[in-house]
Design an enzyme around this catalytic site. Structure first.
Site, PDB file in Angstrom:
ATOM      1  N   GLY A  33       0.724  -1.018   0.020  1.00  0.00           N
ATOM      2  CA  GLY A  33       0.034   0.002  -0.178  1.00  0.00           C
ATOM      3  C   GLY A  33       0.752   1.260  -0.133  1.00  0.00           C
ATOM      4  N   ASN A  34       0.164   2.345   0.134  1.00  0.00           N
ATOM      5  CA  ASN A  34       0.825   3.812   0.406  1.00  0.00           C
ATOM      6  C   ASN A  34       0.303   4.641   1.395  1.00  0.00           C
ATOM      7  OD1 ASN A  34      -1.047   5.548  -1.030  1.00  0.00           O
ATOM      8  ND2 ASN A  34      -0.660   4.052  -2.750  1.00  0.00           N
ATOM      9  N   ARG A  35       0.830   5.703   1.590  1.00  0.00           N
ATOM     10  CA  ARG A  35       0.338   6.426   2.735  1.00  0.00           C
ATOM     11  C   ARG A  35      -0.497   7.368   2.421  1.00  0.00           C
ATOM     12  NH1 ARG A  35       4.034   5.965   6.709  1.00  0.00           N
ATOM     13  NH2 ARG A  35       5.971   5.195   6.000  1.00  0.00           N
TER      14      ARG A  35
END
Ligand code: CTP
Ligand code: CA
Length: 235
Positions: A33-35
């Site tokens: 995932g990412n932020r």
């Protein structure tokens, strides 16, 4: 409920807005995932709604709730977002890709939980490229030659080879979208924060336009710029 601008500059328009970060599964319980928090996308959706637009909100993973008064489509992966975006864009006047789309996904998704084993080497995750949704939206738009306005967001960091704006100008040309909203990212900068500072670049080469403040201030500036591009207001 519709806000102050309901009579609105964008009345009669349909806008597709993607937000949040995609999640790419590795196995049934894990993902890459990412932020991205989704906050900027939510602010854009609210501003568009309040300007009278009909909003299709494509939500990848977000840390905040989706806004009221818009049509929400939940997606998980880049491939799901791609399908939803192509579908929603087909009859949209404006498309904003504010989602943080994973550039890569695991080449293989295990159907069962990946276990650690003492009798085998530790796993190496092979990745494959995800399609570039923004670029595809531009291709579809250009093939149909309708006047859809397409806006990208770019998270850029400068490095030894170029500064943020140089990279962003190159990205705008590569993607072919009409506007690129550029922000400078670092680990604690922008992602998940409540404030933002951006530069809006235009394909037609007009002067870069700066906007900063809360994410709603930035959203208002982007929506204002869209109104100008669509000749909905006198600049
Ligand atoms: N984007 C997209 N599909 C992808 C990757 C990005 O539609 N597979 C969109 C994002 O939603 C954003 C814009 O493209 O609007 C720019 O994203 P960014 O990650 O900055 O660009 P990339 O082309 O992926 O370049 P980089 O290698 O710098 O990440
Ligand atoms: Ca990327």
């Amino acid at each position: 409920a519709p806000g102050p601008d309901a009579a609105g500059r964008l009345a009669g328009l349909t806008m597709t807005i993607s937000a949040g970060g995609t999640r790419e599964p590795l196995d049934p319980v894990r993902f890459l995932g990412n932020r991205s928090s989704g906050k900027q996308g939510v602010a854009l959706a609210l501003a568009a709604r309040d300007a009278g637009a009909k909003v299709r909100f494509l939500a990848a993973h977000m840390e905040v709730p989706a806004p009221d008064g818009v049509e929400v489509v939940l997606v998980e992966t880049a491939l799901e977002l791609r399908a939803a975006a192509l579908h929603a864009a087909a009859d949209s006047d404006v498309v904003i890709m504010a989602a943080a789309v994973a550039d890569f996904r695991p080449a293989d998704v295990s159907g069962t939980k990946i276990k650690k084993r003492d009798d085998a080497a530790d796993p190496v995750i092979a990745l494959v490229r995800n399609p570039d949704i923004l670029q595809e939206l531009v291709e579809v738009r250009d093939a149909a030659s309708h006047g859809q306005l397409i806006i990208g967001f770019a998270a850029e960091t400068g490095d030894a080879e170029g500064d943020v704006l140089e990279y962003a100008q190159a990205k705008l040309r590569r993607k072919g979208c009409d506007l690129l909203v550029v922000n400078h990212v670092g680990r604690d900068l922008v992602f998940g924060q409540d404030t933002n500072s951006v530069v809006i670049l235009s394909r037609t080469g007009s002067e870069p336009q700066e906007a900063s403040g809360s994410k709603s201030d930035v959203a208002a500036a982007v929506i204002d710029r869209i109104s100008v591009e669509l000749n909905r207001v006198v600049p």
